[in-house]
Write a protein that holds these residues in place. Structure first.
Motif, PDB file in Angstrom:
ATOM      1  N   VAL A 170       0.718  -1.084  -0.092  1.00 20.15           N
ATOM      2  CA  VAL A 170       0.163   0.105   0.081  1.00 20.15           C
ATOM      3  C   VAL A 170       1.057   1.084  -0.007  1.00 20.15           C
ATOM      4  O   VAL A 170       2.038   1.157   0.416  1.00 20.15           O
ATOM      5  CB  VAL A 170      -0.875   0.157   1.297  1.00 20.15           C
ATOM      6  CG1 VAL A 170      -1.859  -1.229   1.207  1.00 20.15           C
ATOM      7  CG2 VAL A 170      -0.121  -0.101   2.534  1.00 20.15           C
ATOM      8  N   ASP A 171       0.405   2.395  -0.450  1.00 19.78           N
ATOM      9  CA  ASP A 171       1.079   3.802  -0.642  1.00 19.78           C
ATOM     10  C   ASP A 171       1.355   4.008   0.902  1.00 19.78           C
ATOM     11  O   ASP A 171       2.574   4.509   1.189  1.00 19.78           O
ATOM     12  CB  ASP A 171       0.174   4.694  -1.185  1.00 19.78           C
ATOM     13  CG  ASP A 171       0.171   4.409  -2.807  1.00 19.78           C
ATOM     14  OD1 ASP A 171       1.057   3.988  -3.437  1.00 19.78           O
ATOM     15  OD2 ASP A 171      -1.190   4.179  -2.919  1.00 19.78           O
ATOM     16  N   GLN A 172       0.608   3.878   1.640  1.00 22.97           N
ATOM     17  CA  GLN A 172       0.791   4.494   3.162  1.00 22.97           C
ATOM     18  C   GLN A 172      -0.178   3.616   4.296  1.00 22.97           C
ATOM     19  O   GLN A 172      -1.134   3.282   3.909  1.00 22.97           O
ATOM     20  CB  GLN A 172       0.010   6.002   3.607  1.00 22.97           C
ATOM     21  CG  GLN A 172       0.827   6.871   2.528  1.00 22.97           C
ATOM     22  CD  GLN A 172       0.411   8.423   2.861  1.00 22.97           C
ATOM     23  OE1 GLN A 172       0.667   8.990   3.699  1.00 22.97           O
ATOM     24  NE2 GLN A 172      -0.944   8.610   2.334  1.00 22.97           N
ATOM     25  N   THR A 173       0.500   3.719   5.191  1.00 19.46           N
ATOM     26  CA  THR A 173       0.015   2.706   6.515  1.00 19.46           C
ATOM     27  C   THR A 173      -0.209   3.571   7.623  1.00 19.46           C
ATOM     28  O   THR A 173       0.712   4.503   8.129  1.00 19.46           O
ATOM     29  CB  THR A 173       0.820   1.581   7.030  1.00 19.46           C
ATOM     30  OG1 THR A 173       0.696   0.580   6.306  1.00 19.46           O
ATOM     31  CG2 THR A 173       0.473   1.193   8.582  1.00 19.46           C
ATOM     32  N   PHE A 174      -1.605   4.032   8.014  1.00 26.06           N
ATOM     33  CA  PHE A 174      -1.763   4.867   9.161  1.00 26.06           C
ATOM     34  C   PHE A 174      -1.909   4.051  10.376  1.00 26.06           C
ATOM     35  O   PHE A 174      -2.634   3.146  10.550  1.00 26.06           O
ATOM     36  CB  PHE A 174      -3.124   5.535   8.966  1.00 26.06           C
ATOM     37  CG  PHE A 174      -2.640   6.651   7.762  1.00 26.06           C
ATOM     38  CD1 PHE A 174      -2.620   7.944   8.076  1.00 26.06           C
ATOM     39  CD2 PHE A 174      -3.194   6.328   6.593  1.00 26.06           C
ATOM     40  CE1 PHE A 174      -2.400   9.006   6.918  1.00 26.06           C
ATOM     41  CE2 PHE A 174      -2.881   7.041   5.565  1.00 26.06           C
ATOM     42  CZ  PHE A 174      -2.832   8.538   5.740  1.00 26.06           C
ATOM     43  N   LEU A 175      -1.199   4.256  11.294  1.00 33.45           N
ATOM     44  CA  LEU A 175      -0.948   3.328  12.537  1.00 33.45           C
ATOM     45  C   LEU A 175      -0.947   4.059  13.953  1.00 33.45           C
ATOM     46  O   LEU A 175      -0.633   5.209  14.120  1.00 33.45           O
ATOM     47  CB  LEU A 175       0.617   2.870  12.388  1.00 33.45           C
ATOM     48  CG  LEU A 175       0.937   1.668  13.123  1.00 33.45           C
ATOM     49  CD1 LEU A 175       0.310   0.130  12.530  1.00 33.45           C
ATOM     50  CD2 LEU A 175       2.582   1.358  13.144  1.00 33.45           C
ATOM     51  N   GLY A 176      -1.775   3.322  14.749  1.00 32.09           N
ATOM     52  CA  GLY A 176      -2.087   3.970  15.893  1.00 32.09           C
ATOM     53  C   GLY A 176      -0.865   3.012  16.909  1.00 32.09           C
ATOM     54  O   GLY A 176      -0.359   2.082  16.486  1.00 32.09           O
ATOM     55  N   ALA A 177      -0.724   3.384  18.244  1.00 30.98           N
ATOM     56  CA  ALA A 177       0.172   2.874  19.196  1.00 30.98           C
ATOM     57  C   ALA A 177      -0.411   3.044  20.445  1.00 30.98           C
ATOM     58  O   ALA A 177      -0.975   4.267  20.804  1.00 30.98           O
ATOM     59  CB  ALA A 177       1.581   3.549  18.963  1.00 30.98           C
ATOM     60  N   HIS A 178       0.130   2.143  21.160  1.00 28.98           N
ATOM     61  CA  HIS A 178      -0.291   2.241  22.767  1.00 28.98           C
ATOM     62  C   HIS A 178       0.609   3.279  23.387  1.00 28.98           C
ATOM     63  O   HIS A 178       0.319   4.262  24.235  1.00 28.98           O
ATOM     64  CB  HIS A 178      -0.412   1.057  23.550  1.00 28.98           C
ATOM     65  CG  HIS A 178      -0.250   0.974  24.776  1.00 28.98           C
ATOM     66  ND1 HIS A 178      -1.520   1.072  25.565  1.00 28.98           N
ATOM     67  CD2 HIS A 178       0.497   0.848  25.910  1.00 28.98           C
ATOM     68  CE1 HIS A 178      -1.497   0.861  26.716  1.00 28.98           C
ATOM     69  NE2 HIS A 178      -0.121   1.133  26.941  1.00 28.98           N
ATOM     70  N   GLY A 179       1.567   3.165  23.002  1.00 31.10           N
ATOM     71  CA  GLY A 179       3.008   3.961  23.512  1.00 31.10           C
ATOM     72  C   GLY A 179       4.062   4.248  22.626  1.00 31.10           C
ATOM     73  O   GLY A 179       4.184   3.657  21.702  1.00 31.10           O
ATOM     74  N   LEU A 180       4.708   5.385  22.722  1.00 31.52           N
ATOM     75  CA  LEU A 180       5.747   5.963  22.173  1.00 31.52           C
ATOM     76  C   LEU A 180       6.794   6.408  22.904  1.00 31.52           C
ATOM     77  O   LEU A 180       6.638   7.326  23.931  1.00 31.52           O
ATOM     78  CB  LEU A 180       5.601   7.099  21.287  1.00 31.52           C
ATOM     79  CG  LEU A 180       4.436   6.791  19.829  1.00 31.52           C
ATOM     80  CD1 LEU A 180       3.166   6.925  20.487  1.00 31.52           C
ATOM     81  CD2 LEU A 180       5.069   7.727  18.814  1.00 31.52           C
ATOM     82  N   ASP A 181       8.301   5.907  22.764  1.00 27.27           N
ATOM     83  CA  ASP A 181       9.202   6.364  23.680  1.00 27.27           C
ATOM     84  C   ASP A 181      10.418   6.772  22.922  1.00 27.27           C
ATOM     85  O   ASP A 181      10.748   5.620  21.991  1.00 27.27           O
ATOM     86  CB  ASP A 181       9.487   5.436  24.935  1.00 27.27           C
ATOM     87  CG  ASP A 181      10.379   5.924  25.823  1.00 27.27           C
ATOM     88  OD1 ASP A 181      11.582   5.983  25.493  1.00 27.27           O
ATOM     89  OD2 ASP A 181       9.977   6.468  26.769  1.00 27.27           O
TER      90      ASP A 181
END
Length: 257
Positions: A170-181
């Motif tokens: 796919v051209d783009q994946t839009f991704l959620g996340a529980h956490g970012l560090d």
């Protein structure tokens, strides 16, 4: 104020909000930057906090995954602003993937309400996302739903989900996340979901992460990506200015909604 009293106040704030910032503590406690750093170091050595850039967070790793309805009520305004900004990154006649999550669900609602984005193909492992897009009943909006086992957040994960994504591009994946560090990367409490998120990243020409400011310095059980995997981060205006500068050093593009 004695050191023990300061440290108790620091711990109380972390228990309440999940994190503290050095600049805020120097102002609230009326002490120097060096004093705060020394207090945080002592607390970290006791295992009571985890030091991060610019402050400290609770020392535990999240293993509990809230349900979809519970997560939907959190930071609703910020998530909607992020979804609106993310929709502007989509071009008609393209293909995108949407991971499970409440912010990606709001992005799906923006896609469903925007005929100008069609024709569009959307791949997703999210039951709520697929349902939202299917309700448009528009043949120019093609929705491909993976198989897999269902999680508390209504994601389809596991070997069946990963197999259905293998070979897709796919051209783009839009991704959620529980956490970012910045030191740890992108995480989720669900081990199977981590592998499926990784498959969504691997299928994409570009990875766009949608995460409100409360996800910053939050760590789940399983890492599924580093910031080197992220092309664009879309977040909200509550992310502190110094953290924004740090993000710009880690990703190609930062979008503040």
């Amino acid at each position: 104020m004695l050191a023990t009293q300061r440290q108790e106040r620091i711990l109380a704030q972390i228990r309440e909000t999940g994190a503290v910032r050095i600049g805020d503590l120097t102002r609230d406690l009326g002490v120097s930057d060096m004093t705060v750093r020394r207090d945080l170091l002592e607390l970290a050595e006791q295992g009571l906090v985890r030091k991060v850039h610019g402050g400290a967070v609770a020392p535990h790793t999240t293993v509990h995954e809230p349900g979809f309805a519970a997560k939907s009520s959190r930071e609703a305004g910020e998530k909607r602003a992020i979804a609106v900004a993310a929709a502007r990154l989509i071009a008609p006649s393209s293909s995108v993937a949407l991971s499970a999550g409440t912010t990606t669900h709001l992005l799906a609602a923006e896609i469903a309400a925007s005929p100008a984005l069609r024709p569009l193909t959307v791949v997703t492992n999210s039951l709520p996302v697929a349902d939202c897009l299917h309700r448009t009943n528009d043949p120019r909006l093609e929705t491909i739903l993976t198989g897999g086992s269902r999680t508390p957040s209504d994601a389809l994960v596991g070997p069946l989900a990963e197999a259905s994504l293998a070979g897709l591009r796919v051209d783009q994946t839009f991704l959620g996340a529980h956490g970012l560090d910045p030191e740890v990367g992108l995480t989720t409490p669900n081990v199977d979901e981590a592998a499926t998120n990784r498959a969504l990243i691997d299928a994409a020409g570009r990875t766009v992460v949608l995460a409100d400011h409360t996800k910053w310095h939050t760590t789940g059980l399983r890492v599924f990506a580093t910031f080197a995997d992220v092309d664009v981060l879309v977040t909200d205006a509550a992310l502190p200015l110094d953290e924004r500068d740090r993000v710009r050093d880690l990703v190609e593009q930062l979008v503040i909604a």
